[in-house]
Write an enzyme that holds these catalytic residues in place. Structure first.
Site, PDB file in Angstrom:
ATOM      1  N   THR A  59       0.767  -1.305  -0.080  1.00 56.34           N
ATOM      2  CA  THR A  59      -0.125   0.095   0.080  1.00 56.34           C
ATOM      3  C   THR A  59       0.931   1.179  -0.256  1.00 56.34           C
ATOM      4  O   THR A  59       0.320   2.435  -0.036  1.00 56.34           O
ATOM      5  CB  THR A  59      -0.880   0.021   1.250  1.00 56.34           C
ATOM      6  N   LYS A  60       2.102   1.158   0.169  1.00 62.31           N
ATOM      7  CA  LYS A  60       3.023   2.193   0.036  1.00 62.31           C
ATOM      8  C   LYS A  60       3.573   2.676  -1.339  1.00 62.31           C
ATOM      9  O   LYS A  60       3.273   1.801  -2.330  1.00 62.31           O
ATOM     10  CB  LYS A  60       4.041   2.019   1.116  1.00 62.31           C
ATOM     11  N   ASN A  61       4.391   3.610  -1.489  1.00 59.42           N
ATOM     12  CA  ASN A  61       4.798   4.069  -2.842  1.00 59.42           C
ATOM     13  C   ASN A  61       5.606   3.117  -3.646  1.00 59.42           C
ATOM     14  O   ASN A  61       5.556   3.038  -4.495  1.00 59.42           O
ATOM     15  CB  ASN A  61       5.269   5.336  -2.697  1.00 59.42           C
TER      16      ASN A  61
END
Ligand SMILES: *Cc1c(COP(=O)(O)O)cnc(C)c1O
Length: 376
Positions: free
Chosen positions: A180-182
């Site tokens: 869910t992070k970049n």
């Protein structure tokens, strides 16, 4: 359907995973781990970057490294993910929650000093949405009282504060490569940045089950033994291979996300008030980790979420303030007044934003948001 998130993919991941498999060496600290760590050290300027299985693991390693003990106090915002607190609770610390600023949703730096006692050992700024906390103020308070600063930069990879990469400003920084992070290392992953060179050797020992295996591999000692407390905080080479493909394209990923972010901002600032939109202070650069808006109340937010869902657009909210959760009540205490944490968090909702998002898909989301406000 427009999902909230799609894990980032660049295209080179399988190629690197294949190379890792062919190398017949898949345990931690192989070629791809080294490449990722070197990339982080060169691009962000830290004494030592070490890959970990998650940001949660990085925070736990940090708590061991600074010798958090039973009864110690650690100051952090209540508006954060559970791992920020759990890592220190696992070592017996009491969590001291302080209020956030309503503009950035970051810890209010002006409230830190009043929360410090003789038991305080560390301050944990969380860079919410990849937007930096006021690190100059936080560092000068930490220095005055002799406290550690552990940055929860889970969301802050590629963001800067006055030119310095988030995660490299405090004594220790913690990154997440969760999907869910970049940037992802294949679903789960993280890194710990050791910015204080005095901590590097012990960090490597704690991460390698409490042994000096790292010194052994570097030829510094001729056999390795149990030296200290420790655990296993190494990801596999398969994860590092996936991550390396993403780090190589970090600038492209960052630019694409920022372009989507600015498009949201330009379109939605036509219908929303500035206090309903993210605020980015001038002296920092963010990484477009998140685009959120704030509704008039939690009731309006619930209506908004179902309105969007009816159009197949997923818009979640997050972070029930930790101090109002069962474990938060048990392990922590809110110091000062809760002026913003509860009210602001009950109004906040996140819009879909992911690397693969097309301008057409984004247009559908923007149109739906505008429709909601026209009907309201
Ligand atoms: C995602 C996140 C974490 C946890 O990261 P993991 O890599 O999933 O362990 C911790 N803190 C914050 C602020 C986060 O957003």
């Amino acid at each position: 359907m427009i999902p909230f998130n799609i894990p980032p993919k660049i295209g080179n991941e399988l190629n690197y995973i294949e190379q890792a498999i062919q190398s017949d060496r898949l345990c931690g600290d192989g070629q791809f781990s080294k490449k990722c760590e070197a990339w982080i050290e060169e691009n962000f300027n830290t004494a030592k970057a070490l890959l970990t299985p998650s940001c949660t693991a990085s925070l736990e390693l940090a708590a061991i490294l600074i010798d958090i003990k039973e009864g110690d106090e650690v100051i952090m915002p209540s508006y954060t993910f559970v791992s920020t607190a759990n890592a220190f609770v696992l070592r017996g610390a009491k969590i001291i929650f302080i209020d956030v600023r309503s503009d950035t949703m970051n810890m209010d730096e002006s409230l830190i000093e009043a929360a410090i006692t003789s038991k305080t050992r560390a301050i944990v700024p969380v860079h919410y949405a990849g937007v930096a906390c006021e690190m100059d103020t936080i560092l000068s308070i930490a220095e005055k009282y002799g406290l550690w600063v552990i940055e929860d930069a889970a969301q802050g990879v590629m963001s800067t504060y006055k030119g310095q990469a988030l995660g490299t400003i405090g004594h220790i920084g913690c990154y997440s490569f969760h999907e869910t992070k970049n940037y992802s290392s294949g679903g789960e992953g993280g890194a710990i940045l050791i910015n204080d060179p005095k901590l590097v050797t012990r960090a490597e020992i704690i991460r390698e089950k409490g042994t000096n295996r790292s010194q052994f591999l570097h030829g510094i000692v001729d056999k390795y033994t149990w030296q200290d407390v420790g655990s296993s905080f190494l990801p596999s080479e398969l994860q590092a291979a996936y991550l390396y493909a993403q780090l190589e394209s970090a600038n492209m990923i960052n630019d694409s996300r920022l372009s989507l972010w600015h498009n949201y901002y330009n379109e939605l600032s036509k219908i929303l008030q500035p206090e309903q939109l993210p605020h980015i202070p001038n002296h920092l650069k963010h990484n477009a980790h998140m685009f959120y808006i704030k509704l008039a109340s939690s009731e309006v937010r619930a209506k908004f979420i179902s309105f969007m869902k009816a159009q197949n657009i997923i818009t979640p909210f997050h972070y029930i303030p930790l101090h109002s959760s069962p474990a938060g009540e048990q392990f922590g205490k809110f110091i000062g007044k809760d002026c913003h944490t509860s009210t602001e968090s009950s109004k906040l909702v996140r819009l879909p934003l992911y690397l693969e998002m097309s301008k057409v898909q984004q247009g559908v989301v923007i149109k739906a948001v505008k429709e909601f406000f026209f009907e309201e």
